[in-house]
Design an enzyme around this catalytic site. Structure first.
Site, short mmCIF file in Angstrom:
data_model
loop_
_atom_site.label_atom_id
_atom_site.label_comp_id
_atom_site.label_asym_id
_atom_site.label_seq_id
_atom_site.Cartn_x
_atom_site.Cartn_y
_atom_site.Cartn_z
N TYR A 338 -9.37 -23.52 -16.71
CA TYR A 338 -10.54 -24.39 -16.86
C TYR A 338 -10.81 -24.52 -18.35
CZ TYR A 338 -11.21 -23.27 -11.93
OH TYR A 338 -11.04 -23.10 -10.57
N HIS A 349 -12.86 -29.24 -11.99
CA HIS A 349 -11.55 -28.92 -11.43
C HIS A 349 -10.69 -28.28 -12.52
CE1 HIS A 349 -11.97 -30.75 -7.50
NE2 HIS A 349 -12.51 -31.81 -8.05
N LYS A 380 -2.73 -31.31 -11.18
CA LYS A 380 -2.78 -30.39 -12.31
C LYS A 380 -1.51 -30.54 -13.14
CE LYS A 380 -5.37 -27.13 -9.47
NZ LYS A 380 -6.66 -27.77 -9.72
#
Length: 416
Positions: A338, A349, A380
């Site tokens: 993060y 997210h 991601k």
């Protein structure tokens, strides 16, 4: 009538108006004297397949017949004579069909002037540019799906993987920019208890979890205990390395924690739990942050061997970039990250999945494809940390993991 060529060594020479026909107008080969050019084997095979060459005379043919051969014979001959010719031809042909001019990435071909490593097979030029302008868009490493690929030195390259059915998957590999914005400083002092594979901090300040995103609170219905926080061994070691975490108690590791070391002997600095019970750390001169760190690192090595040192170096590098690393277990990775945490109540997210590997790690293309697919499926970016373990060999405490010891790679699918 299309021209023919003659194989001379590893190059096919073509005369007549070949320079104007192939090099000047379409970027094939390299110029020779007059209007002649030399073609690499993959270039000649592509022109044969398209019908732009009518044949190539093989100087090393078994018979003395000088009759030029067509694509089929030339392709088979080249595949027998040149390593990985078939997969390199497939990639060359695919990128040509996509509108790119390409050259072999070696001298004396035009691609040999590009600033690329020896591991690169082909360079593809920017659309609209030709080999003589030298504007390289992709530096391409070609491999088959079963061929290991060294991770070191792969940044800035395009990996073209040819599977067993001759389909091609392209991966872009870069050095990523990892810049977090998490503005949190831990308290000056925390006190905890080292258990078999984690640390519990009693009376932890709420901000440690809520804003620093350290640990996981012990919670439950009608809980009578407040502000108890479980830290992973990595989190605990990092806080101890910063002089923040101090241990009030070290509990002997149980059977479940002896996955690598075989027991709970902490040989890294004064936390040996030979009694099999709890060993309270003295409050005297030996109660130092160095001993606390050594105890946590020794426990980490007991749990997962020297892999713990590599993961700790990576964890501390990410924290040093103001990013928050948390376990990536649910995604089959070492960490998820993060970049900007203000409060856990409004958590964004995670942006990355991180896998920690050794500097001499070699990718298996099938596993790499799986990792990239999974990361893309959960939106991601996939990162690899090539980590030698920081300063653990020098200091025996795992505390010196710094960015100079880590090469970061970002790997993702690419469509040329």
């Amino acid at each position: 009538m299309q021209p023919t060529g003659d194989l001379r060594g590893d190059a096919v020479h073509v005369g007549g108006d070949a320079r104007q026909r192939f090099f000047d107008s379409r970027g094939y080969g390299r110029p020779l004297e007059g209007n002649s050019i030399a073609l690499s084997r993959v270039e000649a095979a592509h022109l044969l397949f398209r019908g732009d060459l009518s044949g190539v005379a093989l100087s090393d043919a078994e018979s003395d017949d000088p009759t030029p051969v067509g694509f089929e014979r030339f392709f088979v001959d080249s595949a027998a004579a040149v390593d990985r010719f078939a997969v390199r031809y497939l990639v060359y042909s695919d990128l040509r069909d996509r509108g790119f001019y390409l050259s072999p990435a070696r001298d004396p071909w035009p691609g040999g002037d590009a600033d690329v490593s020896d591991a690169v097979d082909l360079v593809a030029y920017e659309r609209g540019s030709t080999p003589d302008t030298g504007n390289v868009h992709y530096a391409i490493r070609v491999v088959g799906e079963r061929e290991p690929v060294p991770a070191s030195g792969l940044a800035g390259r395009t990996l073209a993987v040819v599977d067993e059915e001759s389909d091609i998957t392209y991966f872009g590999v870069e050095h990523p920019e990892i810049e977090g914005g998490t503005d949190y400083e831990p308290p000056e002092t925390l006190r905890g208890v080292l258990l078999s594979d984690r640390v519990v901090v009693w009376g932890a300040p709420p901000a440690l979890y809520e804003h620093g995103f350290y640990g996981q609170p012990l919670t439950g219905r009608a809980a009578a205990v407040e502000n108890a926080l479980q830290l992973s061994l990595l989190e605990a070691a990092s806080l101890a390395a910063d002089g923040v975490l101090h241990l009030d108690e070290v509990v002997a590791a149980g059977d479940g924690a002896a996955g690598v070391g075989g027991g709970a002997s902490n040989g890294a600095g004064g936390a040996n739990n030979g009694s099999g019970g709890a060993n309270n750390v003295d409050d005297g001169e030996d109660d130092t942050s160095e001993n606390d760190l050594a105890a946590v690192v020794a426990r980490g090595r007991t749990v997962e061997g020297d892999r713990f040192d590599r993961r700790l170096a990576t964890y501390r590098d990410l924290r040093g970039r103001d990013a928050v690393p948390k376990t990536g277990f649910k995604f089959g990775a070492d960490f998820r990250t993060y970049l900007d945490v203000e409060t856990v109540a409004d958590l964004p997210h995670s942006e990355h999945l991180v896998r920690v590997v050794e500097p001499d790690h070699a990718f298996a293309p099938r596993e790499l494809s799986l990792d990239v697919r999974l990361a893309g499926g959960v939106r991601k970016e996939l990162l690899f940390a090539l980590t030698g373990g920081g300063g653990s060999e020098a200091d025996d405490d795992g505390s010196d993991g710094n960015a100079a010891d880590i090469e970061w790679l970002s790997v993702g699918r690419l469509t040329p």
